[in-house]
Enzyme design. Structure first.
Site, PDB file in Angstrom:
ATOM      1  N   LEU A  32     112.987  46.574 102.166  1.00 48.40           N
ATOM      2  CA  LEU A  32     112.223  46.412 103.404  1.00 48.40           C
ATOM      3  C   LEU A  32     111.049  47.376 103.480  1.00 48.40           C
ATOM      4  CD1 LEU A  32     115.181  46.352 105.981  1.00 48.40           C
ATOM      5  CD2 LEU A  32     113.808  44.373 105.247  1.00 48.40           C
ATOM      6  N   SER A  33     110.093  47.063 104.313  1.00 46.03           N
ATOM      7  CA  SER A  33     109.029  48.005 104.612  1.00 46.03           C
ATOM      8  C   SER A  33     109.678  49.267 105.180  1.00 46.03           C
ATOM      9  CB  SER A  33     108.072  47.397 105.646  1.00 46.03           C
ATOM     10  OG  SER A  33     107.045  48.291 105.941  1.00 46.03           O
ATOM     11  N   ALA A  34     109.231  50.440 104.747  1.00 45.13           N
ATOM     12  CA  ALA A  34     109.762  51.744 105.179  1.00 45.13           C
ATOM     13  C   ALA A  34     111.153  52.045 104.622  1.00 45.13           C
ATOM     14  CB  ALA A  34     109.764  51.884 106.701  1.00 45.13           C
ATOM     15  N   SER A  35     111.605  51.255 103.661  1.00 42.46           N
ATOM     16  CA  SER A  35     112.910  51.576 103.045  1.00 42.46           C
ATOM     17  C   SER A  35     112.781  52.818 102.160  1.00 42.46           C
ATOM     18  CB  SER A  35     113.438  50.382 102.243  1.00 42.46           C
ATOM     19  OG  SER A  35     112.532  50.014 101.230  1.00 42.46           O
ATOM     20  N   LYS A  37     110.399  52.759  99.235  1.00 45.61           N
ATOM     21  CA  LYS A  37     109.939  52.365  97.902  1.00 45.61           C
ATOM     22  C   LYS A  37     108.805  53.254  97.385  1.00 45.61           C
ATOM     23  CE  LYS A  37     108.851  48.249  99.313  1.00 45.61           C
ATOM     24  NZ  LYS A  37     109.185  48.457 100.729  1.00 45.61           N
ATOM     25  N   SER A  38     107.754  53.394  98.180  1.00 42.30           N
ATOM     26  CA  SER A  38     106.588  54.167  97.719  1.00 42.30           C
ATOM     27  C   SER A  38     106.957  55.634  97.524  1.00 42.30           C
ATOM     28  CB  SER A  38     105.439  54.062  98.730  1.00 42.30           C
ATOM     29  OG  SER A  38     105.006  52.723  98.821  1.00 42.30           O
ATOM     30  N   SER A 105     108.597  42.612  97.822  1.00 45.06           N
ATOM     31  CA  SER A 105     109.076  41.485  96.995  1.00 45.06           C
ATOM     32  C   SER A 105     110.339  40.862  97.597  1.00 45.06           C
ATOM     33  CB  SER A 105     109.289  41.900  95.532  1.00 45.06           C
ATOM     34  OG  SER A 105     109.924  43.145  95.378  1.00 45.06           O
TER      35      SER A 105
HETATM   36  N1  LIG Z   1     115.811  59.335 100.700  1.00 45.65           N
HETATM   37  C1  LIG Z   1     114.621  58.859 101.050  1.00 45.65           C
HETATM   38  N2  LIG Z   1     113.896  58.171 100.142  1.00 45.65           N
HETATM   39  C2  LIG Z   1     112.687  57.666 100.489  1.00 45.65           C
HETATM   40  N3  LIG Z   1     112.104  57.801 101.684  1.00 45.65           N
HETATM   41  C3  LIG Z   1     112.782  58.484 102.626  1.00 45.65           C
HETATM   42  C4  LIG Z   1     114.063  59.030 102.349  1.00 45.65           C
HETATM   43  N4  LIG Z   1     114.500  59.638 103.450  1.00 45.65           N
HETATM   44  C5  LIG Z   1     113.540  59.486 104.379  1.00 45.65           C
HETATM   45  N5  LIG Z   1     112.485  58.805 103.899  1.00 45.65           N
HETATM   46  C6  LIG Z   1     111.253  58.474 104.658  1.00 45.65           C
HETATM   47  O1  LIG Z   1     111.159  57.058 104.806  1.00 45.65           O
HETATM   48  C7  LIG Z   1     109.797  56.640 104.807  1.00 45.65           C
HETATM   49  C8  LIG Z   1     109.638  55.604 103.727  1.00 45.65           C
HETATM   50  O2  LIG Z   1     108.300  55.168 103.684  1.00 45.65           O
HETATM   51  P1  LIG Z   1     107.691  54.490 102.385  1.00 45.65           P
HETATM   52  O3  LIG Z   1     108.080  55.235 101.162  1.00 45.65           O
HETATM   53  O4  LIG Z   1     106.234  54.302 102.655  1.00 45.65           O
HETATM   54  O5  LIG Z   1     108.461  53.088 102.389  1.00 45.65           O
HETATM   55  P2  LIG Z   1     108.033  51.680 101.735  1.00 45.65           P
HETATM   56  O6  LIG Z   1     107.107  51.947 100.589  1.00 45.65           O
HETATM   57  O7  LIG Z   1     109.341  51.083 101.304  1.00 45.65           O
HETATM   58  O8  LIG Z   1     107.397  50.891 102.826  1.00 45.65           O
HETATM   59  C9  LIG Z   1     108.946  57.872 104.563  1.00 45.65           C
HETATM   60  O9  LIG Z   1     108.489  58.337 105.792  1.00 45.65           O
HETATM   61  C10 LIG Z   1     109.962  58.841 103.939  1.00 45.65           C
HETATM   62  O10 LIG Z   1     109.625  60.182 104.165  1.00 45.65           O
HETATM   63 MG   LIG Z   2     105.179  51.231 100.195  1.00 45.80          MG
END
Ligand SMILES: Nc1ncnc2c1ncn2[C@@H]1O[C@H](COP(=O)(O)OP(=O)(O)O)[C@@H](O)[C@H]1O
Ligand SMILES: [Mg+2]
Length: 206
Positions: A32-35, A37-38, A105
């Site tokens: 998901l978004s904010a999971s 990944k990045s 994806s």
């Molecule tokens: N264990 C973790 N792994 C990755 N992100 C985490 C974790 N714990 C907390 N977070 C927070 O979750 C958010 C994930 O954002 P992001 O990486 O941009 O997600 P995505 O790319 O999936 O949309 C960030 O604010 C990050 O700091």
């Molecule tokens: Mg991302």
């Protein structure tokens, strides 16, 4: 459809990997978004680079600034987005680099396509390893994090076709790795992926 095209062989995969001193493969993050990944992809890329390995991250938004700037978020455009990324990741892996992709994806068929083409090789080369990593987090946690305020906009109807709210996310059925970013730190998630790579012999040391 292109016709009258011929594949021009060069070094074999084995020779190429030997030349680079590492194996090329694709690590495909989905979630998901904010999971996370990045965040995890970036930390993983840094970790591998610090080990002296060649690694390169293809990230959702970054790719949409260039290669895929002509695509939106309809199901058709998302399919084409992933199709192009799959092919680009495969090219990096073919060049003996560790390609790390971080795209929502959401469709199983798209991820299966990416996996399938990594298995299709020319001239007797071994398939390129494809490692699906499910970045698993409950929707509530992702929505609570909402680092870019996208869930808020999606709930308000300002963004349509938003994964988890108004568009589907199809969970991986058989991912090589599942990381739970609400239970483990970024470092622990990276360590989990790296130990798996070492265990499989894709990376020599952690
Ligand atoms: N264990 C973790 N792994 C990755 N992100 C985490 C974790 N714990 C907390 N977070 C927070 O979750 C958010 C994930 O954002 P992001 O990486 O941009 O997600 P995505 O790319 O999936 O949309 C960030 O604010 C990050 O700091
Ligand atoms: Mg991302």
């Amino acid at each position: 459809m292109a016709t009258n095209i011929t594949w021009h062989p060069s070094l074999s995969r084995a020779e190429r990997n030997q030349n680079r001193g590492q194996r090329g493969l694709t690590i495909w993050l989905t979630g998901l978004s904010a999971s996370g990944k990045s965040t995890v992809a970036t930390a993983l890329e840094q970790h591998l680079l610090h080990l002296g390995l060649s690694a390169y991250r293809l990230d959702g938004d970054n790719v949409r600034f260039g290669l895929n700037k002509d695509l939106g978020f309809s199901e058709k455009d998302r399919n084409e987005n992933i199709r192009r990324i799959s092919e680009v990741a495969k090219l990096f892996a073919d060049a003996s680099t560790i390609a790390i992709t971080s795209f929502i994806s959401p469709y199983r068929a798209d991820r299966d396509f990416a996996r399938k083409i990594h298995g299709e090789t020319q001239g007797g080369d071994e398939p390129l390893p494809f490692v699906e990593v499910y970045v698993d987090v409950p929707l509530e946690v992702a929505e609570q994090r909402d680092p870019k305020g996208l869930y808020k906009k999606a709930r308000a109807g300002e963004i349509k076709d938003f994964t988890g709210i108004s568009a589907p996310y199809e969970e991986p059925l058989n991912p090589e790795i599942t990381i739970k970013t609400h239970e483990k730190s970024v470092e622990e998630c990276v360590a989990q992926i790296v130990s798996w790579l070492v265990e499989k012999g894709y990376v020599k040391s952690a």
